[in-house]
Design a protein around this motif. Structure first.
Motif, PDB file in Angstrom:
ATOM      1  N   VAL A 165      -2.060  13.044   7.789  1.00 39.68           N
ATOM      2  CA  VAL A 165      -3.301  12.994   6.993  1.00 39.68           C
ATOM      3  C   VAL A 165      -4.234  14.145   7.309  1.00 39.68           C
ATOM      4  O   VAL A 165      -4.438  14.680   8.401  1.00 39.68           O
ATOM      5  CB  VAL A 165      -4.060  11.584   7.523  1.00 39.68           C
ATOM      6  CG1 VAL A 165      -5.582  11.495   6.698  1.00 39.68           C
ATOM      7  CG2 VAL A 165      -3.125  10.350   7.257  1.00 39.68           C
ATOM      8  N   VAL A 202       0.924  -1.132  -0.034  1.00 36.71           N
ATOM      9  CA  VAL A 202      -0.147  -0.097   0.159  1.00 36.71           C
ATOM     10  C   VAL A 202       0.889   1.299   0.010  1.00 36.71           C
ATOM     11  O   VAL A 202       1.736   1.375   0.913  1.00 36.71           O
ATOM     12  CB  VAL A 202      -0.869   0.020   1.197  1.00 36.71           C
ATOM     13  CG1 VAL A 202      -1.761   1.253   1.309  1.00 36.71           C
ATOM     14  CG2 VAL A 202      -1.759  -1.358   1.293  1.00 36.71           C
ATOM     15  N   ALA A 252       0.904   7.210   1.757  1.00 36.84           N
ATOM     16  CA  ALA A 252      -0.162   8.219   1.943  1.00 36.84           C
ATOM     17  C   ALA A 252      -1.489   7.586   1.918  1.00 36.84           C
ATOM     18  O   ALA A 252      -2.339   7.834   3.199  1.00 36.84           O
ATOM     19  CB  ALA A 252      -0.362   8.836   0.899  1.00 36.84           C
ATOM     20  N   ARG A 253      -1.728   6.548   1.448  1.00 32.11           N
ATOM     21  CA  ARG A 253      -3.076   5.628   1.411  1.00 32.11           C
ATOM     22  C   ARG A 253      -3.170   4.784   2.845  1.00 32.11           C
ATOM     23  O   ARG A 253      -4.093   4.671   3.483  1.00 32.11           O
ATOM     24  CB  ARG A 253      -3.314   4.878   0.281  1.00 32.11           C
ATOM     25  CG  ARG A 253      -4.631   4.232   0.183  1.00 32.11           C
ATOM     26  CD  ARG A 253      -5.654   4.669   0.094  1.00 32.11           C
ATOM     27  NE  ARG A 253      -6.790   4.009   0.387  1.00 32.11           N
ATOM     28  CZ  ARG A 253      -7.399   3.367  -0.728  1.00 32.11           C
ATOM     29  NH1 ARG A 253      -6.943   3.632  -1.943  1.00 32.11           N
ATOM     30  NH2 ARG A 253      -8.692   2.757  -0.687  1.00 32.11           N
ATOM     31  N   THR A 293      -8.226   6.069   9.722  1.00 33.90           N
ATOM     32  CA  THR A 293      -9.842   5.492   9.923  1.00 33.90           C
ATOM     33  C   THR A 293     -10.246   4.739  10.805  1.00 33.90           C
ATOM     34  O   THR A 293     -11.066   4.830  11.599  1.00 33.90           O
ATOM     35  CB  THR A 293     -10.336   4.957   8.362  1.00 33.90           C
ATOM     36  OG1 THR A 293     -10.115   5.936   7.367  1.00 33.90           O
ATOM     37  CG2 THR A 293     -11.723   4.448   8.415  1.00 33.90           C
ATOM     38  N   THR A 317     -12.788  14.354   4.152  1.00 31.79           N
ATOM     39  CA  THR A 317     -12.892  13.032   4.249  1.00 31.79           C
ATOM     40  C   THR A 317     -14.633  12.456   4.503  1.00 31.79           C
ATOM     41  O   THR A 317     -14.958  13.091   5.639  1.00 31.79           O
ATOM     42  CB  THR A 317     -12.201  12.008   4.995  1.00 31.79           C
ATOM     43  OG1 THR A 317     -10.896  12.325   4.783  1.00 31.79           O
ATOM     44  CG2 THR A 317     -12.247  10.470   4.635  1.00 31.79           C
ATOM     45  N   ASN A 357      -7.840  14.904   7.293  1.00 31.84           N
ATOM     46  CA  ASN A 357      -9.298  14.197   6.963  1.00 31.84           C
ATOM     47  C   ASN A 357     -10.543  15.097   7.170  1.00 31.84           C
ATOM     48  O   ASN A 357     -11.650  14.683   7.247  1.00 31.84           O
ATOM     49  CB  ASN A 357      -9.452  13.106   8.156  1.00 31.84           C
ATOM     50  CG  ASN A 357      -9.962  13.343   9.374  1.00 31.84           C
ATOM     51  OD1 ASN A 357      -9.205  14.475   9.851  1.00 31.84           O
ATOM     52  ND2 ASN A 357     -10.264  12.595  10.344  1.00 31.84           N
ATOM     53  N   ILE A 414      -6.374  -2.420  -2.691  1.00 29.89           N
ATOM     54  CA  ILE A 414      -5.771  -1.284  -3.134  1.00 29.89           C
ATOM     55  C   ILE A 414      -4.644  -1.310  -4.244  1.00 29.89           C
ATOM     56  O   ILE A 414      -4.653  -0.605  -5.290  1.00 29.89           O
ATOM     57  CB  ILE A 414      -5.337  -0.417  -1.825  1.00 29.89           C
ATOM     58  CG1 ILE A 414      -6.260  -0.172  -0.926  1.00 29.89           C
ATOM     59  CG2 ILE A 414      -4.415   0.551  -2.116  1.00 29.89           C
ATOM     60  CD1 ILE A 414      -5.929   0.398   0.690  1.00 29.89           C
ATOM     61  N   GLN A 436      -3.820   7.066   5.617  1.00 30.70           N
ATOM     62  CA  GLN A 436      -5.317   7.373   5.555  1.00 30.70           C
ATOM     63  C   GLN A 436      -6.068   6.067   6.207  1.00 30.70           C
ATOM     64  O   GLN A 436      -7.004   6.419   6.944  1.00 30.70           O
ATOM     65  CB  GLN A 436      -6.080   7.636   4.438  1.00 30.70           C
ATOM     66  CG  GLN A 436      -5.385   8.852   3.556  1.00 30.70           C
ATOM     67  CD  GLN A 436      -5.467   8.917   2.110  1.00 30.70           C
ATOM     68  OE1 GLN A 436      -6.308   8.201   1.688  1.00 30.70           O
ATOM     69  NE2 GLN A 436      -5.234  10.158   1.647  1.00 30.70           N
ATOM     70  N   GLU A 437      -5.823   4.997   5.846  1.00 30.29           N
ATOM     71  CA  GLU A 437      -6.559   3.838   6.376  1.00 30.29           C
ATOM     72  C   GLU A 437      -6.399   3.711   7.822  1.00 30.29           C
ATOM     73  O   GLU A 437      -7.323   3.135   8.653  1.00 30.29           O
ATOM     74  CB  GLU A 437      -5.920   2.760   5.534  1.00 30.29           C
ATOM     75  CG  GLU A 437      -6.352   2.493   4.058  1.00 30.29           C
ATOM     76  CD  GLU A 437      -7.676   2.587   3.886  1.00 30.29           C
ATOM     77  OE1 GLU A 437      -8.766   2.086   4.441  1.00 30.29           O
ATOM     78  OE2 GLU A 437      -8.101   2.948   2.593  1.00 30.29           O
TER      79      GLU A 437
END
Length: 369
Positions: free
Chosen positions: A255, A161, A164-165, A172, A260, A257, A320, A168-169
């Motif tokens: 991040v 992954v 950056a992604r 979350t 988001t 958000n 992803i 984010q995950e």
């Protein structure tokens, strides 16, 4: 004056020897098996070469090691080391110069180790990357960034992954835990606020205690994160440790958000209205974009294999990388059917079979069906 006929014959003989050696490289041999442990800067490393070396090298990339875990020197070998040594491959592996989410350090450490191997033993005929968990993502990223130095890579149970992604995950997971269980762990601001991370045992204990007796919250979070309910405390604590380490390395909130829109919760409207929002730090956001920088579009063969029912690398995380790979690229990665259960629950036979798929692809030049 030299004899022209003799010179011509000598030149032809040299040419024939060169052609023969190029077509059929001789078996590399060592006087005795090499078992070397050392340090390259702050990174411990191991190099093993079997007595009947086939001239090819496997560089193993290990997984996540929580910050603060005591290290043993010399570093213990990866459990899969014998899989490759028994097949004639030399194996080099780095312990990395830092613990935690050390992907940037690890890519540099592995490249330093590869160059050290060449200085000590000469260039290998072929060099492969094999990584597990975090090391799987490191192997994939190293293949992209140093494509000319490797013939291919195998990512097993890999965190494939982009940085950056991933950040984010992870956020979350933490903001959703804080939403349903605000301040449940006794940490100011909850799990999602950047802070010095506690050790994994303390985090797991606090999170498990907060979830105990709250089956509705546990089940809702587990559904949203696509993990079994009984694995939820471990997954949340791991995401907390990784996210906090990334934030520490990045020097701020990695991040943003604020805009988001979260989905997948029973009442998304209420969740989006009440979830914690953070303004990202520009420098930190730039950092995570390179931790790792991963496009999913390598130019050399890349084979991936995941586990069945893996609570760490869930189908969501697997998709992803699949979406990135399907966007194009000159060499589309190959994902093998899932094997083994749990996180990195592969047998030696399954590792060997997956690696052989990569080797066959490299040697034939044909992507397997």
């Amino acid at each position: 004056m030299s004899n022209p006929r003799k010179s011509v014959c000598l030149a032809m003989a040299c040419a024939l020897v060169f052609q023969a050696s190029a077509a059929e490289p001789a078996m590399h041999r060592t006087v005795a098996p090499v078992e070397l442990a050392g340090m390259l800067g702050e990174a411990p490393y191991l190099i093993d070469i079997p007595e009947r070396w086939n001239g090819e090298l496997v560089i193993l990339a290990r997984g996540f090691e929580p910050v603060g875990i005591p290290r043993t020197l010399p570093m213990p070998p990866n459990e899969a080391t014998s899989v490759f040594l028994s097949r004639g491959y030399a194996v080099a592996q780095s312990g990395y110069s830092s613990q935690g989410w050390a992907v940037r350090d690890a890519i540099a450490d592995i490249e330093r180790l590869r160059q050290h191997f060449i200085r000590q033993y000469g260039a290998a005929r072929r060099t492969y990357l094999v990584g597990f968990s975090m090391g799987g993502g490191i192997a994939a990223a190293s293949l992209e960034q140093h494509a000319g130095d490797y013939q291919g890579a195998l990512s097993l149970c890999g965190a494939n992954v982009p940085g950056a992604r991933l950040a984010q995950e992870l956020l979350t997971t933490l903001v959703s835990f804080d939403y349903f269980l605000p301040d449940a762990t006794g940490k100011g601001g909850g799990l999602s606020t950047p802070q010095a991370a506690s050790n994994q045992g303390e985090v797991m204990s606090a999170i498990a205690g907060a979830l105990a007796g709250k089956p509705e919250v546990t089940n809702q979070l587990a559904r949203a994160l696509q993990v079994p309910s009984d694995a939820l405390p471990g997954v949340v604590s791991l995401h907390y440790l990784v996210f906090q380490d990334i934030a520490q390395r990045a020097g701020g909130m990695p991040v943003d958000n604020r805009a988001t829109v979260y989905r997948g919760f029973d009442d998304d409207k209420a969740f989006n209205a009440g979830v914690r929002r953070y303004a990202g730090d520009a420098k930190a956001i730039r950092y995570v974009a390179s931790a790792p920088a991963l496009t999913g579009q390598p130019t050399r063969p890349l084979v991936l294999q995941y586990n069945r029912a893996d609570p760490t690398i869930t189908p969501h995380f697997q998709s992803i990388f699949a979406d990135l790979s399907n966007a194009g690229g000159t060499t589309r990665p190959l994902t093998l059917p899932a094997a083994g259960d749990g996180h990195c629950g592969f047998s030696s036979k399954q590792i060997a079979e997956a690696f052989q798929v990569l080797v066959d692809w490299v040697r034939s030049g044909q992507r397997p069906r």
